[in-house]
Structures are given as structure tokens and as C-alpha cells.
Design an enzyme around this catalytic site. Sequence first.
Site, mmCIF file in Angstrom:
data_model
loop_
_atom_site.group_PDB
_atom_site.id
_atom_site.type_symbol
_atom_site.label_atom_id
_atom_site.label_comp_id
_atom_site.label_asym_id
_atom_site.label_seq_id
_atom_site.Cartn_x
_atom_site.Cartn_y
_atom_site.Cartn_z
ATOM 1 N NE ARG A 52 7.622 -33.808 47.848
ATOM 2 C CZ ARG A 52 7.438 -33.153 49.009
ATOM 3 N NH1 ARG A 52 8.261 -32.192 49.387
ATOM 4 N NH2 ARG A 52 6.433 -33.470 49.788
ATOM 5 C CE1 TYR A 104 16.887 -30.672 23.133
ATOM 6 C CE2 TYR A 104 16.283 -29.842 25.297
ATOM 7 C CZ TYR A 104 16.073 -30.718 24.249
ATOM 8 O OH TYR A 104 15.055 -31.627 24.313
ATOM 9 C CG ASP A 176 23.230 -27.208 29.105
ATOM 10 O OD1 ASP A 176 23.967 -28.204 29.258
ATOM 11 O OD2 ASP A 176 22.062 -27.299 28.696
ATOM 12 C CE LYS A 201 20.390 -35.543 25.741
ATOM 13 N NZ LYS A 201 19.704 -34.622 26.561
HETATM 14 N N1 PLP Z 1 20.734 -29.260 27.594
HETATM 15 C C1 PLP Z 1 21.207 -29.785 26.458
HETATM 16 C C2 PLP Z 1 22.457 -29.239 25.864
HETATM 17 C C3 PLP Z 1 20.529 -30.827 25.834
HETATM 18 O O1 PLP Z 1 21.008 -31.328 24.680
HETATM 19 C C4 PLP Z 1 19.325 -31.315 26.425
HETATM 20 C C5 PLP Z 1 18.573 -32.407 25.796
HETATM 21 O O2 PLP Z 1 18.849 -32.823 24.700
HETATM 22 C C6 PLP Z 1 18.865 -30.728 27.602
HETATM 23 C C7 PLP Z 1 19.597 -29.705 28.172
HETATM 24 C C8 PLP Z 1 17.597 -31.201 28.266
HETATM 25 O O3 PLP Z 1 17.825 -32.381 28.945
HETATM 26 P P1 PLP Z 1 16.744 -33.539 29.199
HETATM 27 O O4 PLP Z 1 16.380 -34.088 27.854
HETATM 28 O O5 PLP Z 1 17.453 -34.490 30.088
HETATM 29 O O6 PLP Z 1 15.559 -32.883 29.851
#
Ligand code: PLP
Length: 385
Positions: A52, A104, A176, A201
Site C-alpha cells: 500500500r 469533467y 488537470d 486516457k
Molecule cells: N479528468 C478528466 C479530464 C477526465 O476526462 C476524467 C475521466 O474521464 C477524469 C479526470 C477522471 O478519471 P478516471 O475516470 O480515471 O477516474
Amino acid sequence: MKISQAMDFATQCIHAGQHPEKVTGAVMTPVFQTSTYAQTSPSQHKGYEYSRTHNPTRTALEESLKALEHAQFAFCFASGCAATSILMLGLNPGDHVIALDDLYGGTRRLFTKVFERFGIKYTFLDLSKQELLAQAITKQTKMIWVESPSNPLLKLVDIKAVSNKAKEHNILVVVDNTFATPALQNPLLLGADIVVHSTTKYIGGHSDVVGGAIMTSNPMWAEKIAFLSNSIGAIPAPWDCFLTLRGIKTLALRMKQHCENASFIYQNLRKHPQINRVYFPFDPEHPQYVLAQSQMKGSSGMISFVIEGNEIQAKKVCENTRLFTCAESLGGVESLIEHPSSMTHASIAKESRHAIGIDDALIRLSVGIEDKNDLWLDLKQAIEK
Ligand code: PLP
């Protein structure tokens, strides 16, 4: 030879932080599928006690991401949302976060439906309008949350300008960087404090693993994140780290092709009579085209567009493509198509969606690395059907 940050990005993708395994010389970091590690005497170990806290496959992935994002510290998590949650848990009740309005949907849901309950306050702002920021800052503002390009409207935020303003008030800037990836944009070099990724992604790139990561050069936050990560345990499995690391090896190559294909699809969409509007940061008519060129090295594979008609027509296009798969997520080698209002952004109330500008006839594409002509023919027939 030391793999330094001066090396080209493509070289770093393959080599940064990667060393042949010490016992066997295995060139690829093995999947260390173990929860615990032998100690020669109590507390005498080789840097690994319990998975962990640390795991060698995860360390290799963190070393790679650290180099790619020009950070001193990197931490991997079970998903992008887990990474976001860790950063929120680093705040205290009463703290205020200013976040981009076009986020998102899952990030916005986490903020409004989970962390607001624990006393964190959020203001959602169109951060592409720099002048709005100063008015929104209060004494309680501890963090500015940026997504650039944003999801799904591909708005850009001037990371350097926001970071400069934030520094005047001692506020942390988190970016992000999921859509751009370090191949196209380096937020820490632009003055941001923390970068977060859904490695699910482009970083992973093959739609076969869910993961998240946080990179920073801020030692105080690094300590906080390490503590929270170990305390909460939202860590990725060794096999998932291995897959993500394998994906990173081709990140530079893939991003080049994503950019080329997306640019071709954008040019065709723009000329098509049944398309009302195209969102693409490298469109000379995009309000932040100049910023796109200075802040990013390319567009990535993301395009959104509004089709003539309504939600029904938009959904039909998503149903009728053959190469573009109708699915959530993005950033994989294969092309995806989706309808944000009913899929990725359905968790946002309709009024908020409309206020942000998410039209019910909006379609989002994640343009993959297939042949660009095949992709356009597929999309064209679905639009015209
Ligand atoms: N940030 C962005 C820009 C995203 O498009 C996403 C998911 O689509 C996330 C964060 C969240 O990521 P996860 O689906 O891996 O939890």
C-alpha cells in the site's frame, strides 16, 4: 548515461526512471505482484515494506511520470477520481476552491456531491475569462482547479496568467492535464503547483486500464499526498502500473498521430454543411487560438461539435458510426464518439449544463490513430445518414 530532463520527450517516454531489474536484468520492469517484502531484521528492509505504501512496479511508473511532467515527486492512484479526491482531502473544512466551470462531469460531481458535504466550498468560473478570477478570490481560497483544454468544450485557461495571480494570494494551482498530456503541455513549467492526470486516457493510451496520478515539486504538498495515499490506500495494482508504463513508451508517437488525425477531421467537419459549430483549440476561429499556440505543442485528439438538429440527431450520429465506437472515456488508440449530455456529463444538472454551453446536440470525439481518411468517411456517412 543519465536520462536527464534535457533529453527529448520521446527518449524520456522510453527511458526516464527505467532501469533493468537488479536480480535478473529484465529490461522491462516486472510486475511485482507482492503485498509484502522480507526484512532481514525488524525495520531492516530494502526500501519496500508493504505494497500500500510502495511497490517497485509503481515506483517505476512514478519515476517515469515525474520526469515527463518536470516534477520532483509523483504519486499514482487507482483512478483519476482517486487522485482528485486525495488533493481535496489535503484541504480543510471551510477552504474555498475556485474551479473551471467546464470540468469533467465526474470531477464536478466529486466536488459538489462529495466534498461540499465535508465543508469545502466551490465557485465554478469561466477561467478562460481572466478578469473573473480576481473578483472570486476570498481569504478562504486555497486552490484553483484548472482543466485545460476543458471537457467537453475544449476551452483553454491561461495557466501562466492564473498561476501568477494565484501566487500573489498564496493559492495553489492544480491543472488537470489529462487532455493535453505532457507531450503537448507542461503546466509545472508554466507556473502551476500540481498536475493531475487520469492516466486511464492518453497516458495509458489503450483503453485497458484505469488509473490516476499527481505530480508536483512542492515538498509540503508531496508530504501531504504521500501521507494521504498511504493512509487511504487508493493505490493502483502492480499489473495496472505495468500496463500504464508500457503505454507511456509510445506516448510521443501516439500523440503526434492523434494531433494529425484530429486536425484532418476538424478541417472536414468545419466545411460540412450539417455541422453548426466545431470546438477545436487549433481552429484559427477558436477564441483562444493564440493561447493554444503558445501554451500547447498540439491539439491532442479531442474535438467537439454541434450537429444541426437536436439531441435525437446527435444520438443517431453516435449510433451510426462504425469505426468510432460510441463509448465514454478518451485517449485510446481507437476512435470514440459520445454524447456528453446523456453520457459523460449527465451527472451535471441540465440547467448547469446549458449555462456552461453544453448543447444537447453536442458530440465529442476522441480521434484515434487509425487511418484519417477511413475515420472521416465513417463520420461523414453517420452525419449524413
Ligand atoms: N479528468 C478528466 C479530464 C477526465 O476526462 C476524467 C475521466 O474521464 C477524469 C479526470 C477522471 O478519471 P478516471 O475516470 O480515471 O477516474
